[in-house]
Design a protein around this motif. Structure first.
Motif, mmCIF file in Angstrom:
data_model
loop_
_atom_site.group_PDB
_atom_site.id
_atom_site.type_symbol
_atom_site.label_atom_id
_atom_site.label_comp_id
_atom_site.label_asym_id
_atom_site.label_seq_id
_atom_site.Cartn_x
_atom_site.Cartn_y
_atom_site.Cartn_z
ATOM 1 N N UNK A 233 -12.219 5.663 -9.888
ATOM 2 C CA UNK A 233 -13.123 6.789 -9.554
ATOM 3 C C UNK A 233 -12.451 7.255 -8.413
ATOM 4 N N UNK A 234 -12.460 8.678 -8.180
ATOM 5 C CA UNK A 234 -11.631 9.407 -7.133
ATOM 6 C C UNK A 234 -12.365 9.053 -5.788
ATOM 7 N N UNK A 235 -13.666 8.998 -5.509
ATOM 8 C CA UNK A 235 -14.162 8.479 -4.295
ATOM 9 C C UNK A 235 -13.893 6.976 -3.967
ATOM 10 N N UNK A 236 -13.965 6.114 -5.071
ATOM 11 C CA UNK A 236 -13.629 4.770 -4.742
ATOM 12 C C UNK A 236 -12.025 4.587 -4.014
ATOM 13 N N UNK A 237 -11.152 5.296 -4.595
ATOM 14 C CA UNK A 237 -9.836 5.205 -4.474
ATOM 15 C C UNK A 237 -9.763 5.643 -2.912
ATOM 16 N N UNK A 238 -10.390 6.810 -2.695
ATOM 17 C CA UNK A 238 -10.442 7.341 -1.555
ATOM 18 C C UNK A 238 -10.756 6.367 -0.396
ATOM 19 N N UNK A 239 -11.696 5.578 -0.742
ATOM 20 C CA UNK A 239 -12.298 4.708 0.423
ATOM 21 C C UNK A 239 -11.743 3.233 0.483
ATOM 22 N N UNK A 240 -10.833 3.257 -0.516
ATOM 23 C CA UNK A 240 -9.940 1.564 -0.793
ATOM 24 C C UNK A 240 -8.680 1.767 0.382
ATOM 25 N N UNK A 241 -8.136 0.697 0.638
ATOM 26 C CA UNK A 241 -6.971 0.594 1.338
ATOM 27 C C UNK A 241 -5.771 1.039 0.933
ATOM 28 N N UNK A 242 -5.641 0.952 -0.558
ATOM 29 C CA UNK A 242 -4.678 1.413 -1.393
ATOM 30 C C UNK A 242 -5.450 2.297 -2.193
ATOM 31 N N UNK A 243 -5.143 3.645 -1.938
ATOM 32 C CA UNK A 243 -5.760 4.753 -2.654
ATOM 33 C C UNK A 243 -5.004 5.160 -3.713
ATOM 34 N N UNK A 244 -4.141 4.730 -4.275
ATOM 35 C CA UNK A 244 -3.162 4.985 -5.404
ATOM 36 C C UNK A 244 -4.091 4.722 -6.695
ATOM 37 N N UNK A 245 -3.999 5.478 -7.941
ATOM 38 C CA UNK A 245 -4.593 5.346 -8.995
ATOM 39 C C UNK A 245 -4.222 4.132 -9.526
ATOM 40 N N UNK A 246 -5.032 3.296 -10.245
ATOM 41 C CA UNK A 246 -4.591 1.780 -10.690
ATOM 42 C C UNK A 246 -4.118 1.905 -12.118
ATOM 43 N N UNK A 247 -3.250 1.161 -12.564
ATOM 44 C CA UNK A 247 -2.612 1.128 -13.937
ATOM 45 C C UNK A 247 -3.326 0.039 -14.513
ATOM 46 N N UNK A 248 -3.791 0.466 -15.910
ATOM 47 C CA UNK A 248 -4.570 -0.386 -16.697
ATOM 48 C C UNK A 248 -3.827 -1.832 -16.817
ATOM 49 N N UNK A 249 -2.635 -1.866 -17.148
ATOM 50 C CA UNK A 249 -1.895 -3.057 -17.277
ATOM 51 C C UNK A 249 -2.018 -3.946 -16.055
ATOM 52 N N UNK A 250 -2.002 -3.453 -15.000
ATOM 53 C CA UNK A 250 -2.067 -4.030 -13.739
ATOM 54 C C UNK A 250 -3.273 -4.433 -13.303
ATOM 55 N N UNK A 251 -4.216 -3.570 -13.522
ATOM 56 C CA UNK A 251 -5.563 -4.134 -13.673
ATOM 57 C C UNK A 251 -6.093 -5.347 -14.651
ATOM 58 N N UNK A 252 -5.705 -5.342 -15.492
ATOM 59 C CA UNK A 252 -5.857 -6.389 -16.387
ATOM 60 C C UNK A 252 -5.327 -7.743 -15.820
ATOM 61 N N UNK A 253 -4.194 -7.697 -15.601
ATOM 62 C CA UNK A 253 -3.548 -9.046 -14.881
ATOM 63 C C UNK A 253 -4.722 -9.370 -13.684
#
Length: 502
Positions: free
Chosen positions: A369-389
Motif C-alpha cells: 500500500x502506498x501509505x505503508x511504503x511511505x512510512x517504511x524505512x525502505x519505501x521501494x515497492x516490494x516484489x512478490x518473489x522476495x516477499x514470499x521468501x
C-alpha cells in the motif's frame, strides 16, 4: 537466543450486535432514534438485532430491522437473565440506550459475559460498560465515575447521526434570507411547545412557510386545527423517513428545536436555530452548544408563551451574527463520526492469530500500500518473489511473533515482534479498509498484552519523526519516548514499552 513461540490461537466467535432501547409518549423516542443512527453506521459490518420491550412504541422501528420483543412480564431486573437465555454472550455485543440501564443493570450484563456499550446523556450512574458514548460537547471525563476498563467517547466528534445528515454536515452553507421555518419538539412534546412556537412564528411577517414535524408519540390535536386555518403557511408532517426529514429541513432557513438529536440534525443542515430544553437530559447538550455559540439561547422552554417565542425569533432575525453561528455548526459537526464510532465498536472485537501460509498474498497487498511504503524505512515497492521468501522465513522463525489482527474474525492488519536477547522490536500495519478508525493504538495495546503473557523483555518501536499518526498510536498504547536515533538516514523516535506498563 532462541525462543519458543507459544500458541496464540484463541477460538473467538464472530459477534452480532444487540441494539437495546425503548420509547413511549412519556419518555419520548430519542433513545430509539439514537440507536437507529448507530444501526445505519454498523449494519454493513455486523449482523444485528433490535431488542425492545413489548410496552415500547415499536411501530417506529424500521421494518427492515430484525426485531426481538421482550415480553411485558419481564421487568428490568429480570432482563439480563432473559437476554442471556435468548441471545448468548459468546456471540453478541449489547449497545443500550435508556435511563433504566443503571449501574446495577450494567454490572449484571457484564457479569453475564457481554461486551457492553452504553449511550448516555445523564452522567448520573457509575459506569460498568466497556464503552460509554455521550455526544454532548459539554461533558468531560471528570464528570464520570467508572470502572478502570471503561472507555469514554465524549463530544460531537461522536455525534449519533444518520448517514444523510453526516453527509450534509460536510457541506458549506450561507444564509442570506430568513423566510421558511422548521419546528420540531421531539417524539412526545409533553408541554405542547409546538403550538406555541408555531403561533409565535405566524405573528412574524418574514415567514412565508412553516414546516412542523411531529414525533411518533405526539398526542395533541390543536396543531391540526391551526394547520387547517393557515393552510397557505403551515404544513405538518409525522413519521418521516430520514430522506423525507432532511428534504424538509433543506427547504428551511430557520428552526426552533430542543437540545436533542433533532438539534444535531439541524446543525448538520445548518441554519440559525432557537434552542432550549424542557427535560433534564437536554441540559448538557444545550450548555455545550450554547458555549460554542452554535445555537441562539432559549434556555428553559417549559413555561414559554407564544409572545416569548415571537420576541426571541425577532431578535434572531435582527442579529448580524447568523453566519458566525452557522460556521460554528460546521466546525462542531464534521461528518466523520461514522468512522470514529465504527472504530470504537470494531475495537471491542479485536483478536489475533498467528500468521499462516495462506496469509502470504494478503500481507503482500497490505505491505505494498502506498501509505505503508511511505512510512517504511525502505519505501521501494516490494516484489512478490522476495516477499514470499521473507514471509515463509518469518512465520517459521522462533524469534518472530507474527500476528494477524482480526476485527470480528476478519483480517484487518499485522503486528509483528522481532525478539532479541534484551528487547523486541515491533512493527504494525492497519489495513486500508480500517484506516481512520484509530485502531492502530488498540492493536498495539491488545498485542502487547499477548506478547507479555509470553515474554518479559521490553518492546521498542522505531518511528519516523514526521509520522505523527504513528506517534499518537504508540502513545495511546502506553509506549513512552526513549530516545532519538538515525535509522536508514531518517531521524527517528524510539518508543519503549516495559512489561509493567503494558
Amino acid at each position: 537466543m532462541s525462543f519458543r513461540i507459544q500458541a496464540i490461537e484463541l477460538k473467538v466467535m464472530a459477534k452480532k450486535i444487540i441494539f437495546r432501547a425503548d420509547g413511549n409518549s412519556t419518555n419520548g423516542l430519542g433513545h430509539l432514534y439514537r440507536l437507529f443512527s448507530l444501526v445505519e453506521i454498523v449494519k454493513d459490518s455486523y449482523e444485528f438485532v433490535f431488542l425492545t420491550h413489548e410496552s415500547s412504541t415499536n411501530d417506529v422501528i424500521p421494518k427492515a430491522y430484525p426485531t426481538v420483543i421482550i415480553p411485558k412480564a419481564i421487568g428490568v431486573e429480570e432482563e439480563p437473565e432473559w437476554i442471556a437465555a435468548n441471545l448468548f454472550p459468546e456471540t453478541h455485543i449489547i449497545i443500550a440506550d435508556g435511563y433504566q440501564f443503571t449501574t446495577s443493570y450494567q454490572k449484571e450484563i457484564k457479569a453475564k459475559g457481554y461486551r457492553l456499550v452504553y449511550v448516555d446523556d445523564l452522567v448520573k450512574d457509575h459506569m460498568y460498560a466497556d464503552l460509554v458514548v455521550n455526544h454532548s460537547p459539554y461533558i468531560r471525563e471528570k464528570h464520570y465515575t467508572k470502572e478502570p476498563y471503561t472507555k469514554l467517547a465524549l463530544g460531537t466528534q461522536y455525534a449519533l447521526l444518520r448517514p444523510l445528515f453526516l453527509d450534509e454536515a460536510t457541506k458549506n452553507k450561507t444564509i442570506t434570507t430568513i423566510d421558511t421555518a422548521f419546528v420540531c419538539f421531539g417524539g412526545a412534546d409533553p408541554y405542547n411547545l409546538t403550538i406555541k412556537a408555531v403561533k409565535g412564528l405566524l405573528q412574524i411577517s418574514n415567514f412565508k412557510t412553516t414546516h412542523v414535524v411531529l414525533g411518533g408519540a405526539y398526542k395533541h390535536e390543536d396543531i391540526f386545527a391551526l394547520e387547517a386555518k393557515h393552510s397557505d403557511k403551515l404544513k405538518t408532517y409525522k413519521n418521516l423517513s430520514e430522506e423525507q426529514l432532511i428534504k424538509v429541513m433543506q427547504q428551511c432557513n430557520f428552526a426552533i428545536a430542543p437540545a436533542s438529536t433533532i438539534l444535531y440534525e439541524l446543525s448538520c443542515v445548518k441554519m440559525p436555530i432557537l434552542s432550549g430544553y424542557y427535560v433534564g437530559n437536554q441540559k448538557y447538550i444545550y450548555k455545550g452548544l450554547s458555549e460554542k455559540r452554535t445555537i441562539f439561547e432559549g434556555k428553559d422552554f417549559r413555561n414559554y408563551s407564544v409572545n416569548e417565542f415571537e420576541q426571541k425569533v425577532k431578535l434572531i432575525i435582527e442579529s448580524n451574527s447568523i453566519q458566525t453561528y452557522i460556521d460554528h455548526q460546521k466546525s462542531l459537526f464534521d461528518g466523520n463520526s461514522k468512522v470514529r464510532l465504527l472504530g470504537l465498536i470494531n475495537g471491542l472485537t479485536i483478536s489475533f492469530r498467528k500468521a499462516i501460509e495462506e496469509d502470504v498474498l494478503q500481507v503482500f497487498n497490505w505491505s505494498n500500500d502506498v501509505l505503508v511504503r511511505k512510512n517504511s524505512y525502505n519505501s521501494e515497492p516490494i516484489k512478490l518473489e522476495n516477499h514470499k521468501k521473507w514471509f515463509h522465513k518469518k512465520i517459521r522463525d522462533e524469534n518472530t511473533l507474527f500476528l494477524i489482527a482480526l476485527i470480528n474474525n476478519e483480517p484487518a492488519g499485522i503486528v509483528r515482534f522481532e525478539i532479541d536477547d534484551s528487547y523486541a522490536t515491533v512493527g504494525i500495519l492497519v489495513s486500508k479498509s480500517y484506516r481512520g478508525q484509530k485502531l492502530a493504538g488498540e492493536f498495539l495495546k491488545a498485542s502487547a498484552k499477548k506478547y507479555f503473557e509470553i515474554y518479559s523483555v521490553p518492546i521498542l518501536a522505531y518511528i519516523k519523526k514526521d509520522n505523527k499518526a504513528s506517534v499518537k498510536a504508540f502513545e495511546s498504547a502506553r509506549y513512552t519516548y526513549f530516545k532519538d536515533e538515525i535509522i536508514s538516514g531518517c531521524v527517528s523516535f524510539v518508543y519503549k514499552l516495559e512489561k509493567e506498563d503494558g
